[in-house]
Motif scaffolding. Structure first.
Motif, PDB file in Angstrom:
ATOM      1  N   LEU A  45     -47.156 -24.236 -52.014  1.00 57.81           N
ATOM      2  CA  LEU A  45     -48.052 -25.047 -52.828  1.00 57.81           C
ATOM      3  C   LEU A  45     -49.002 -24.173 -53.640  1.00 57.81           C
ATOM      4  O   LEU A  45     -49.637 -23.258 -53.112  1.00 57.81           O
ATOM      5  CB  LEU A  45     -48.873 -25.975 -51.928  1.00 57.81           C
ATOM      6  N   VAL A  46     -49.087 -24.449 -54.946  1.00 54.71           N
ATOM      7  CA  VAL A  46     -50.111 -23.848 -55.787  1.00 54.71           C
ATOM      8  C   VAL A  46     -51.269 -24.837 -55.852  1.00 54.71           C
ATOM      9  O   VAL A  46     -51.106 -25.970 -56.310  1.00 54.71           O
ATOM     10  CB  VAL A  46     -49.589 -23.556 -57.205  1.00 54.71           C
ATOM     11  N   LEU A  47     -52.427 -24.419 -55.360  1.00 51.52           N
ATOM     12  CA  LEU A  47     -53.578 -25.315 -55.321  1.00 51.52           C
ATOM     13  C   LEU A  47     -54.100 -25.591 -56.725  1.00 51.52           C
ATOM     14  O   LEU A  47     -53.929 -24.771 -57.633  1.00 51.52           O
ATOM     15  CB  LEU A  47     -54.690 -24.692 -54.474  1.00 51.52           C
ATOM     16  N   PRO A  48     -54.739 -26.736 -56.923  1.00 50.33           N
ATOM     17  CA  PRO A  48     -55.286 -27.045 -58.248  1.00 50.33           C
ATOM     18  C   PRO A  48     -56.561 -26.254 -58.513  1.00 50.33           C
ATOM     19  O   PRO A  48     -57.089 -25.574 -57.626  1.00 50.33           O
ATOM     20  CB  PRO A  48     -55.585 -28.544 -58.146  1.00 50.33           C
ATOM     21  N   ILE A 107     -52.827 -17.947 -60.100  1.00 47.75           N
ATOM     22  CA  ILE A 107     -51.509 -17.304 -60.179  1.00 47.75           C
ATOM     23  C   ILE A 107     -50.786 -17.708 -61.460  1.00 47.75           C
ATOM     24  O   ILE A 107     -49.965 -16.956 -62.002  1.00 47.75           O
ATOM     25  CB  ILE A 107     -50.645 -17.655 -58.941  1.00 47.75           C
ATOM     26  N   LEU A 108     -51.109 -18.879 -61.981  1.00 46.39           N
ATOM     27  CA  LEU A 108     -50.450 -19.352 -63.199  1.00 46.39           C
ATOM     28  C   LEU A 108     -50.877 -18.572 -64.434  1.00 46.39           C
ATOM     29  O   LEU A 108     -50.265 -18.690 -65.495  1.00 46.39           O
ATOM     30  CB  LEU A 108     -50.732 -20.838 -63.401  1.00 46.39           C
ATOM     31  N   ASP A 121     -42.594 -28.171 -66.266  1.00 45.92           N
ATOM     32  CA  ASP A 121     -43.386 -29.373 -66.024  1.00 45.92           C
ATOM     33  C   ASP A 121     -42.474 -30.517 -65.598  1.00 45.92           C
ATOM     34  O   ASP A 121     -41.508 -30.853 -66.303  1.00 45.92           O
ATOM     35  CB  ASP A 121     -44.162 -29.768 -67.284  1.00 45.92           C
ATOM     36  N   VAL A 122     -42.797 -31.090 -64.447  1.00 48.51           N
ATOM     37  CA  VAL A 122     -42.041 -32.233 -63.930  1.00 48.51           C
ATOM     38  C   VAL A 122     -42.760 -33.514 -64.341  1.00 48.51           C
ATOM     39  O   VAL A 122     -43.951 -33.678 -64.077  1.00 48.51           O
ATOM     40  CB  VAL A 122     -41.919 -32.160 -62.392  1.00 48.51           C
ATOM     41  N   LEU A 159     -42.752 -25.320 -60.246  1.00 49.06           N
ATOM     42  CA  LEU A 159     -42.659 -26.693 -60.742  1.00 49.06           C
ATOM     43  C   LEU A 159     -44.080 -27.232 -60.826  1.00 49.06           C
ATOM     44  O   LEU A 159     -44.801 -27.230 -59.832  1.00 49.06           O
ATOM     45  CB  LEU A 159     -41.817 -27.561 -59.806  1.00 49.06           C
ATOM     46  N   ARG A 160     -44.478 -27.690 -61.999  1.00 48.86           N
ATOM     47  CA  ARG A 160     -45.855 -28.147 -62.207  1.00 48.86           C
ATOM     48  C   ARG A 160     -45.870 -29.658 -62.442  1.00 48.86           C
ATOM     49  O   ARG A 160     -45.181 -30.166 -63.319  1.00 48.86           O
ATOM     50  CB  ARG A 160     -46.481 -27.407 -63.391  1.00 48.86           C
TER      51      ARG A 160
END
Length: 244
Positions: A45-48, A107-108, A121-122, A159-160
């Motif tokens: 998981l990439v945190l917001p 990280i993005l 982007d999903v 996947l975002r």
């Protein structure tokens, strides 16, 4: 977000603990379904990027409310709301203890993830009227359906999603995930002093029931309490996190 936009009190209330509590609950529910999807896909998981409307007191020994919910001595910066670190919202220690990996939103910003195709982007669409297409999920999906629909993107590094509220209706092992979420999605210790009974000092900030919940009624300290998002239903019924 349309649901949050309909809650007009969010946009009219003053910055401070009441607004922080409401929007913290909203952000916490997003993390609930995002974490569930990440685990279902066996991804990290990439945190917001978190937003806070109240600073966090580390020692709980000062009166943060007197300074507009900013740490005493820093209030002249008038920095609320601000982009806050994870430890203002969640406990990194709890995630480490549970051995659940994650990445910070920063990280993005790494050059290698700016390469074409590294981040996809999903799309999320309401179930009624949704038609199957690449890179799209219907809201209220299941973990099994999401895995199947996102198989073509298995090799994509990131996947975002635009959000994750109301994303999942059910998951494979609801009991295990519910137990995990109960440990990971709790607020770290957040307490502050009141230099008069909190029932008086916080009257302009919080409703009476919230002051009592935080243990501050007729006392000289208050500890913020935030509910863990609702659990997935053990009986298999659809459970959607759709309320802020």
């Amino acid at each position: 977000d349309e649901t949050l936009a309909r809650k007009s009190d969010v946009h009219t209330m003053r910055d401070g603990p009441a607004r922080h509590l409401l929007l913290d609950s909203f952000q916490r529910r997003l993390i609930h379904d995002a974490l569930a999807l990440a685990r279902a896909l066996r991804r990290t998981l990439v945190l917001p990027r978190w937003t806070c409307w109240c600073d966090r007191m580390w020692s709980g020994s000062d009166d943060i409310f007197h300074f507009g919910c900013m740490y005493p001595g820093s209030q002249d910066g008038k920095f609320v709301p601000f982009a806050c670190p994870m430890d203002h919202v969640l406990s990194p220690a709890a995630w480490a203890k549970a051995e659940v990996d994650y990445r910070d939103a920063a990280i993005l910003d790494q050059p290698q993830l700016r390469a074409s195709g590294a981040v996809v982007d999903v799309g999320l669409e309401p179930r009624p009227g949704w038609t199957r297409k690449a890179g799209s999920l219907p809201l209220g999906t299941s973990a099994a359906e999401a895995r199947e629909l996102l198989k073509p993107l298995a090799a994509t590094p990131v996947l975002r999603l635009p959000h994750a509220r109301g994303l999942l209706c059910s998951i494979d092992d609801d009991a295990a995930f519910n137990s995990l979420a109960d440990r990971l999605l709790r607020i770290p210790t957040w307490c502050a002093k009141c230099f008069q009974p909190c029932s008086k000092e916080l009257a302009g900030w919080l409703p009476a029931e919230e002051i009592r919940r935080g243990g501050g009624w007729d006392k000289m300290s208050y500890c913020m309490k935030v509910d863990v998002p609702p659990k997935f239903d053990a009986g298999g019924a659809c459970s959607l996190n759709v309320q802020p």
